[in-house]
Write an enzyme that holds these catalytic residues in place. Structure first.
Site, PDB file in Angstrom:
ATOM      1  N   HIS A  59      31.493  31.139 -21.022  1.00  0.00           N
ATOM      2  CA  HIS A  59      31.138  29.738 -21.202  1.00  0.00           C
ATOM      3  C   HIS A  59      30.457  29.140 -19.985  1.00  0.00           C
ATOM      4  CE1 HIS A  59      31.810  25.346 -21.199  1.00  0.00           C
ATOM      5  NE2 HIS A  59      31.641  25.439 -22.506  1.00  0.00           N
ATOM      6  N   ASP A  78      40.694  25.679 -31.423  1.00  0.00           N
ATOM      7  CA  ASP A  78      41.442  26.629 -30.597  1.00  0.00           C
ATOM      8  C   ASP A  78      42.656  27.169 -31.346  1.00  0.00           C
ATOM      9  OD1 ASP A  78      39.764  26.106 -28.353  1.00  0.00           O
ATOM     10  OD2 ASP A  78      40.953  24.333 -27.868  1.00  0.00           O
ATOM     11  N   ASP A 133      30.255  31.977 -26.526  1.00  0.00           N
ATOM     12  CA  ASP A 133      29.154  31.490 -25.682  1.00  0.00           C
ATOM     13  C   ASP A 133      28.467  32.656 -24.979  1.00  0.00           C
ATOM     14  OD1 ASP A 133      29.990  28.484 -25.760  1.00  0.00           O
ATOM     15  OD2 ASP A 133      31.804  29.540 -25.157  1.00  0.00           O
ATOM     16  N   HIS A 185      37.476  29.014 -31.894  1.00  0.00           N
ATOM     17  CA  HIS A 185      36.700  28.545 -30.744  1.00  0.00           C
ATOM     18  C   HIS A 185      36.896  29.469 -29.544  1.00  0.00           C
ATOM     19  CE1 HIS A 185      36.095  25.410 -27.405  1.00  0.00           C
ATOM     20  NE2 HIS A 185      34.899  25.646 -27.923  1.00  0.00           N
ATOM     21  N   ARG A 186      35.827  30.127 -29.125  1.00  0.00           N
ATOM     22  CA  ARG A 186      35.862  31.126 -28.054  1.00  0.00           C
ATOM     23  C   ARG A 186      36.848  32.242 -28.395  1.00  0.00           C
ATOM     24  NH1 ARG A 186      35.964  26.721 -23.021  1.00  0.00           N
ATOM     25  NH2 ARG A 186      34.336  25.396 -23.919  1.00  0.00           N
ATOM     26  N   LYS A 236      24.024  29.230 -24.124  1.00  0.00           N
ATOM     27  CA  LYS A 236      24.151  28.210 -23.091  1.00  0.00           C
ATOM     28  C   LYS A 236      22.764  27.797 -22.591  1.00  0.00           C
ATOM     29  CE  LYS A 236      27.576  27.015 -22.382  1.00  0.00           C
ATOM     30  NZ  LYS A 236      28.422  26.114 -23.220  1.00  0.00           N
ATOM     31  N   GLU A 243      26.884  30.535 -29.454  1.00  0.00           N
ATOM     32  CA  GLU A 243      26.302  29.403 -28.734  1.00  0.00           C
ATOM     33  C   GLU A 243      25.542  29.919 -27.518  1.00  0.00           C
ATOM     34  OE1 GLU A 243      27.370  25.521 -26.000  1.00  0.00           O
ATOM     35  OE2 GLU A 243      28.876  26.185 -27.468  1.00  0.00           O
ATOM     36  N   GLU A 300      33.555  31.421 -32.720  1.00  0.00           N
ATOM     37  CA  GLU A 300      32.490  30.854 -31.881  1.00  0.00           C
ATOM     38  C   GLU A 300      32.598  31.491 -30.513  1.00  0.00           C
ATOM     39  OE1 GLU A 300      31.020  28.062 -28.713  1.00  0.00           O
ATOM     40  OE2 GLU A 300      33.047  28.802 -29.081  1.00  0.00           O
TER      41      GLU A 300
END
Length: 246
Positions: free
Chosen positions: A49, A234, A36, A7-8, A111, A109, A34
């Site tokens: 993000h 995470d 953003d 995640h990120r 935004k 992702e 992942e």
């Protein structure tokens, strides 16, 4: 076999949504991440993000006021630790290069851009153009909470795989209709309140289900046993062995 998404990037051990965090995926054998993306003033797609700089950089203000020439002077690492001081705010173009270099696959992702239709279309087209530079053996899944954005992206790039993001509150009985109207392949759902029955319904409908953001090892193992396709976490550096069921 369920996939583990960082995640990120490796956000527990490096500053989120940076090339450092995403690059470290390869060091731990994590093949999916992942990240953003949104668009700045001159049309450059950046990896971040928030629509403001305050939380994860040394700057304040809106990202929508930035030019590409500003990016090299933005420090996205010092807030996390001095080890990452000077880490820049990355562009999607740089991320694509990293994916090719490190043999990584990405859940990108998009935004929900706050500047209106014209800028949203510009964002969609810029993302499509950058992703065309991926090597043929790379995989990518595009997700967003903005269902209209996803539907328009699918119209412009029908070859791309899409995932509809749902908050816990928004995941209603109409989720399948939304997925089909958008032309999506997956749903990305909050782990809070998710049940085995919900997972089975999605799987029986032929819809991929990825779950966010799961930081409990026991919960991740439970979800994998239920049959989810992916766990977004995470803690990817410690969860990766769950991917193969070891």
């Amino acid at each position: 076999m369920a996939r583990i998404f960082a995640h990120r990037g490796m956000s527990a051990i490096a500053p989120e949504n940076t090339l450092a965090a995403i690059g470290q995926c390869a060091d731990y054998g994590v093949t999916w991440f992942e990240a953003d993306v949104d668009i700045i003033a001159d049309g450059t797609v950046v990896v971040i993000h928030d629509s403001h700089l305050d939380r994860t950089t040394n700057r304040t203000g809106s990202i929508y006021d930035l030019q590409a020439s500003d990016l090299e002077n933005i420090d996205t690492g010092s807030w996390f630790s001095q080890e990452f001081a000077g880490e820049g705010l990355p562009t999607l173009a740089q991320l694509v290069e990293l994916m090719n270099e490190k043999k990584l696959n990405g859940n990108i992702e998009i935004k929900s851009n706050e500047q209106g239709t014209e800028r949203t279309y510009q964002l969609i087209d810029a993302v499509i153009a950058e992703l065309e530079k991926l090597d043929d053996d790379r995989e990518v899944l595009i997700s967003s909470f903005n269902q209209l954005l996803l539907a328009e992206l699918k119209r412009r790039a029908p070859h791309l795989r899409l995932g509809v993001l749902f908050s816990k509150e928004a995941l209603g009985y109409d989720w399948r209709s939304i997925v089909e109207l958008v032309g999506a392949d997956a749903i990305h759902v909050n782990e809070d309140g998710l049940t085995r029955e919900m997972v089975q319904i999605a799987r029986s409908a032929g819809v991929e289900i990825n779950v966010w953001t799961v930081n409990s090892r026991a919960r991740a193992n439970e979800l994998i046993n239920w049959g989810v396709d992916g766990v977004i976490t995470d803690e990817a550096h410690t969860f990766i062995e769950l991917e193969s069921g070891r």
